[in-house]
Design a protein around this motif. Structure first.
Motif: not given
Length: 350
Positions: A314-321
């Protein structure tokens, strides 16, 4: 002192900009971490804008911090150079009250010290600075081990959004045989779905937006209810054992209370600026329902959560910036335009 590079708000309601500052030297019980990624939490905006209380400026936000240990103090036993490590919402506590002794530092009776926007009265009375920076010094008690098998940037939000939803689910022993409703599908809500499903509960998303149904199902939710659809709402009245409420906008607590069955529990983890109001007390009394609050967990539970995530992938759904895009990220986050958490690549801080 250790020279650090970061991004800070110099005063309330100001945009973040580059700022060089100093962190304390590594003490006997400290670890120094090269910060690799830091999650962006809605509370970062709230604190920069003094929405909760007057802030301490300059303010370096960020309390979802992951990186690699580069130095350890002489008395550190749990970490070595090269270890992956994380820092969440807590920097320090009194360490001797009943909650601290039980590993529940977040509920310290003498006042917890936040990772940023606080004065560490238990150490040096200096301001704490967060993870929008290239390096971090943390007491090993307030540092957690990051499992090597998880995607590192996607782990960062677990240190706030993750533990804030995992902790109440574990405390109220939510699991197999329970019907869990998650109110709101955002940074916190999407983690609540993942944990609820992994713990064996039957999970329903309550949302005002029909457009989120496909995403809810993709995350593992068993059911989806549009809260403005009276027919759908009528079907789920008096049906949920728990509602995990992640919403930080004003909403009708009497309305959602009617969805709880006898002895149902409404758990508040979001922070509506206007607080909460109950108009129909009979709704609580005649259903023996409860409205309760929960903060992020203590350090023992945070490590337990990370280990649970390692087992269940389990991990977070992310957008890297990049850090230069933080203003746009804040604007998008306030519009709910992120699935479901921004994470800063700290290498972009030059």
């Amino acid at each position: 002192m250790i020279t650090a590079k970061g991004y800070a708000a110099q005063s309330a309601n100001q945009e973040l900009s580059p700022w060089n500052f100093e962190r304390r030297d590594v003490g006997p019980h400290d670890v120094q971490i090269d910060v690799l990624f830091c999650g962006v939490c809605h509370s970062d905006i709230a604190q920069i804008n003094n929405e909760w209380f007057p802030g301490i400026f300059p303010m370096v936000p960020g309390h979802e911090i992951v990186g690699r240990v580069v130095k350890v103090g002489d008395h550190v036993k749990g970490f070595k150079v090269g270890d992956l490590a994380g820092v969440g919402t807590l920097a320090n506590s009194c360490r001797h009250c009943a909650p601290c002794n039980d590993g529940e530092e977040v509920y310290c009776e003498n006042g917890v010290i936040p990772t940023y926007n606080g004065l560490d009265k238990y150490l040096d009375n200096q301001p704490t600075y967060g993870g929008y920076s290239n390096t971090m010094v943390s007491d090993e008690r307030f540092t957690v081990h990051i499992p090597e098998n998880l995607d590192l940037p996607a782990v960062a939000p677990l240190l706030c959004a993750g533990i804030t939803t995992y902790s109440p689910l574990k405390h109220w022993k939510v699991g197999k045989g329970h019907k869990l409703a998650v109110l709101g599908l955002g940074g916190l809500g999407h983690m609540a779905v993942k944990f609820g499903v992994a713990l064996g509960a039957e999970v329903t998303i309550l949302s005002s937006s029909p457009k989120k149904e496909a995403d809810a199902k993709k995350l593992g939710a068993h059911h989806f209810v549009v809260t403005s659809d009276t027919e759908e709402i009528e079907k789920v009245k008096n049906s949920f054992d728990f509602i995990l409420d992640t919403v930080s906008a004003q909403h009708d607590f009497d309305f959602y209370g009617s969805l709880l069955r006898l002895n149902g529990v409404h758990i508040v983890v979001g922070i509506p600026p206007q607080g909460l109001e109950i108009k129909q007390v009979f709704g609580l009394q005649l259903g023996r329902r409860s409205i309760v609050g929960s903060a992020s967990g203590g350090l023992k539970e945070t490590q337990e959560m990370l280990d649970f995530c390692a087992v269940h992938n389990i991990v977070s759904d992310i957008e890297i910036i990049d850090i230069k895009d933080i203003k746009t990220a804040f604007e998008r986050m306030e519009k709910g335009d992120v699935k479901y958490r921004f994470v800063i690549d700290v290498a972009s801080i030059q």
